[in-house]
Design an enzyme around this catalytic site. Structure first.
Site, PDB file in Angstrom:
ATOM      1  N   SER A 148     -16.216  33.827  47.673  1.00  0.00           N
ATOM      2  CA  SER A 148     -16.300  33.678  49.093  1.00  0.00           C
ATOM      3  C   SER A 148     -15.216  34.541  49.767  1.00  0.00           C
ATOM      4  O   SER A 148     -15.092  35.796  49.522  1.00  0.00           O
ATOM      5  CB  SER A 148     -16.417  32.504  49.880  1.00  0.00           C
ATOM      6  N   HIS A 171     -21.235  36.691  48.940  1.00  0.00           N
ATOM      7  CA  HIS A 171     -22.382  36.424  49.629  1.00  0.00           C
ATOM      8  C   HIS A 171     -22.275  36.523  51.241  1.00  0.00           C
ATOM      9  O   HIS A 171     -21.033  36.739  51.642  1.00  0.00           O
ATOM     10  CB  HIS A 171     -22.707  34.885  49.398  1.00  0.00           C
TER      11      HIS A 171
END
Length: 268
Positions: A148, A171
């Site tokens: 992340s 993501h």
């Protein structure tokens, strides 16, 4: 009626037994004019406090080194305080350390160790911006995972490594908690996501189109979108510079610091 034996008769006093305290450690008086042979008392230990507050401590008999090691582990804590059972890295602890690294003339380079699941986007970007603007050589090493918002932090260093079995998850940005369903909310998400994409593509060898393709890829993460890169896969797409461990990371950082300081031998 006559009451008798109301008070006992007083006899001769009984001897009181002497209580001898058990032998204990001998307390040595402090050194002074009256006690020249006494050893000086050790300084109070402060490593425990550093370990509790900053997650770092100075090892006993640590040799002098011009390399500062900074660890980012667990979840990056930003504007909201996470539960006490969470392993966190607080950005208000990291930023002062980075300022100290920049100001300390004895520190020639920074080694960044990451094993994080991500966390607060703005806090992670703040850390990444600080690392990328340091005037000293920096090397990052992803161990376990750099997921992340840990991706921008990993690529913020001048050179990045990833362990062979470590992973990086790319993501889209998510929000936790209350989300107001109005166009302004989605515009804010798009702008924040553009900030992350722009930072990563400026500090890594990956193109914007490829990075966005990894962010929005479907089928790899269950009931979600994104991509998990393992070890060499992160190098192949241009996100990380090389596969390696602590030896490779230190060798590269020593090479960079030696070149920056004009020394012939690597800085130890």
């Amino acid at each position: 009626m006559v009451l008798t034996n109301l008070f006992p008769k007083l006899g001769s006093p009984q001897p009181v037994p002497t209580v001898v305290p058990p032998p204990g450690p001998r307390v040595q008086p402090p050194p002074g004019p009256g006690n020249p042979g006494a050893q000086p008392r050790p300084a109070p230990e402060t490593a425990a406090g550093n370990l509790q507050e900053l997650g770092q401590m100075n090892l006993p008999a640590q040799p002098e080194s011009s390399i500062h090691c900074l660890t980012i582990v667990g979840q990056i804590e930003g504007h909201l305080v996470l539960p006490p059972q969470n392993k966190t890295t607080k950005y208000e602890h990291i930023i002062p350390q980075l300022v100290a690294v920049e100001q300390n003339p004895k520190i020639a380079g920074l080694l960044l160790i990451l094993n994080t699941v991500g966390g607060d986007v703005e806090a992670g970007l703040a850390i990444a911006e600080m690392i990328s603007t340091l005037g000293k050589p920096t090397v990052s090493l992803v161990l376990g995972g750099g997921h992340s918002i840990g991706v921008p932090i990993a690529v913020s260093a001048d050179y990045s490594f990833i362990a062979e079995t470590a992973t990086m998850t790319v993501h889209p940005i998510r929000l936790n908690g209350l989300v107001i369903g109005v166009p302004q909310t989605y515009e804010y998400l798009d702008k924040m996501q553009d900030r992350v994409v722009r930072f990563v593509t400026e500090h890594a060898r990956i193109s914007e189109a490829k990075f966005r393709e990894l962010m929005f890829r479907t089928g790899e993460l269950a009931r979600d979108i994104g991509t998990v890169l393992v070890g060499k896969e992160a190098v192949d797409v241009g996100l990380v510079d090389a596969v390696g461990g602590i030896e490779s990371a230190l060798a590269k950082l020593n090479e960079m610091t030696a070149k920056a300081t004009g020394e012939k031998e690597p800085v130890q």
